[in-house]
Scaffold this active site. Structure first.
Site, PDB file in Angstrom:
ATOM      1  CE  LYS A 197       1.858  83.240  52.042  1.00  0.00           C
ATOM      2  NZ  LYS A 197       2.868  82.952  51.045  1.00  0.00           N
ATOM      3  CG  ASP A 236      -1.509  84.240  49.711  1.00  0.00           C
ATOM      4  OD1 ASP A 236      -1.806  83.174  49.144  1.00  0.00           O
ATOM      5  OD2 ASP A 236      -0.397  84.799  49.600  1.00  0.00           O
TER       6      ASP A 236
HETATM    7  O1  C5P Z   1      -4.427  86.924  44.251  1.00  0.00           O
HETATM    8  P1  C5P Z   1      -3.376  87.957  44.401  1.00  0.00           P
HETATM    9  O2  C5P Z   1      -3.889  89.335  44.156  1.00  0.00           O
HETATM   10  O3  C5P Z   1      -2.618  87.848  45.676  1.00  0.00           O
HETATM   11  O4  C5P Z   1      -2.323  87.664  43.263  1.00  0.00           O
HETATM   12  C1  C5P Z   1      -1.358  88.605  42.875  1.00  0.00           C
HETATM   13  C2  C5P Z   1      -0.771  88.212  41.521  1.00  0.00           C
HETATM   14  O5  C5P Z   1       0.018  87.025  41.668  1.00  0.00           O
HETATM   15  C3  C5P Z   1      -1.795  87.856  40.456  1.00  0.00           C
HETATM   16  O6  C5P Z   1      -2.215  89.000  39.751  1.00  0.00           O
HETATM   17  C4  C5P Z   1      -1.012  86.908  39.565  1.00  0.00           C
HETATM   18  O7  C5P Z   1      -0.155  87.603  38.712  1.00  0.00           O
HETATM   19  C5  C5P Z   1      -0.140  86.154  40.560  1.00  0.00           C
HETATM   20  N1  C5P Z   1      -0.723  84.877  41.029  1.00  0.00           N
HETATM   21  C6  C5P Z   1      -0.785  83.817  40.144  1.00  0.00           C
HETATM   22  N2  C5P Z   1      -1.298  82.612  40.562  1.00  0.00           N
HETATM   23  C7  C5P Z   1      -1.754  82.456  41.838  1.00  0.00           C
HETATM   24  C8  C5P Z   1      -1.705  83.534  42.741  1.00  0.00           C
HETATM   25  C9  C5P Z   1      -1.180  84.737  42.309  1.00  0.00           C
HETATM   26  O8  C5P Z   1      -0.369  83.921  38.986  1.00  0.00           O
HETATM   27  N3  C5P Z   1      -2.225  81.278  42.214  1.00  0.00           N
END
Ligand code: C5P
Length: 301
Positions: A7, A139
């Site tokens: 994406k 995502d």
């Molecule tokens: O959800 P995911 O595991 O992909 O997110 C990875 C990291 O990215 C989270 O631990 C956080 O530090 C950051 N993140 C965030 N806000 C979001 C998505 C991700 O702070 N909306």
């Protein structure tokens, strides 16, 4: 086998840090025609649960194949939730840049969810699979959904966006990735002391998408994580400048980077941009993609 697209984020507006460490965002995802293939096969239906992951790629990658891989976590979550058993093999063929801001890891988790649904005939709806995906990564639901969609919350709450037209993208990728948490931290650091409002969807961007106006879309591309990605990887500014100098309709860092996405007016323009970016010497690798495309899809059993 399940084919899952990468994406780009056409918009990524980031709110203040939440109590749980995440950030509320308003984003518009678009699925692009660069895919990872995820093949899941049952090795021994009577064996203890075991997930054996292997990864193939044209470029050398240092992707873990243990519990820190989102595909592994997806298998664990699916096994527990639906009481599955037996040992499986998960083979991933990677084309989506690793740690590139294009949801490559999420695509692999999405591929495992969709593959296990099919393999074990679970009969889950897309919504149900996206719900499982949301527990694995922000995502992952979009990797399942595909198309063009608005993401809110931490990006996991999706609504399809009204869009027309097909868009030509040129993606400048880097051989070394960026860490998403590190980029969010840097974004917080750069904005320290500023008052940050609730993220809002860009009306000009939604308008451009609904009228298939590529020029207006190029101008409206926007990412609050771009400053942070450029702060940590200053070369990204140079790449953005080169793409714009060579006539891209717009350029933006995708997600937490380091991939830079340039919008071209059509395929021919995209080819010109590829040549210009490649010969500039400032870009690691250049890919072409068309968008939007469908989300995670079973292409054979
Ligand atoms: O959800 P995911 O595991 O992909 O997110 C990875 C990291 O990215 C989270 O631990 C956080 O530090 C950051 N993140 C965030 N806000 C979001 C998505 C991700 O702070 N909306």
């Amino acid at each position: 086998m399940v084919r899952v697209p990468g994406k780009v984020n056409l918009q990524l507006s980031v709110g203040p840090k939440r109590a749980d460490g995440y950030h509320d965002i308003a984003t518009i995802f678009q699925a692009v025609s660069i895919y990872d293939d995820v093949r899941v096969t049952i090795k021994d239906p009577d064996a203890k649960s075991a997930f054996d992951i292997s990864i193939s790629s044209e470029h050398p990658t240092a992707i873990p194949t243990d519990k820190s891989n989102l595909a592994y976590i997806a298998a664990e979550v699916m096994y527990e939730k639906f009481e599955l058993s037996g040992s499986i093999e998960i083979k991933i063929n990677k084309k989506i840049p690793v740690a590139g801001g294009m949801a490559g890891g999420s695509a692999n988790a999405a591929g495992v969810i969709v593959a296990l649904d099919s393999l074990f005939s679970l009969g889950l709806s897309r919504d149900e699979m996206q719900e499982v995906g949301a527990t694995i990564g922000s995502d992952v639901p979009f990797s399942i959904a595909g198309g063009t969609a608005v993401g809110t919350g931490r990006g996991e709450r999706l609504t399809p966006a009204l869009t027309r037209g097909q868009y030509s993208w040129v993606l400048a990728t880097s051989s070394s990735g960026l860490s998403t948490p590190a980029i969010y931290n840097e974004c917080d650091r750069l904005r320290e002391g500023m008052s940050i409002s609730t993220p809002q969807l860009s009306e000009s961007l939604m308008q451009a998408l609904s009228t298939a106006d590529a020029k207006a879309l190029g101008k409206a591309l926007q990412n609050d994580l771009q400053a942070a990605a450029c702060s940590i990887r200053p070369a990204l500014r140079l790449i953005l400048d080169v793409g714009m100098d060579y006539g891209a309709l717009g350029g933006v860092v995708s997600g937490s980077g380091p991939t830079v996405a340039f919008l071209a007016s059509d395929e021919e323009h995209a080819l010109d941009l590829v040549v210009a970016l490649t010969s500039s010497g400032v870009v690691g690798n250049v890919l072409r993609a068309s968008a939007p495309v469908v989300g995670a899809t079973v292409i054979d059993r």
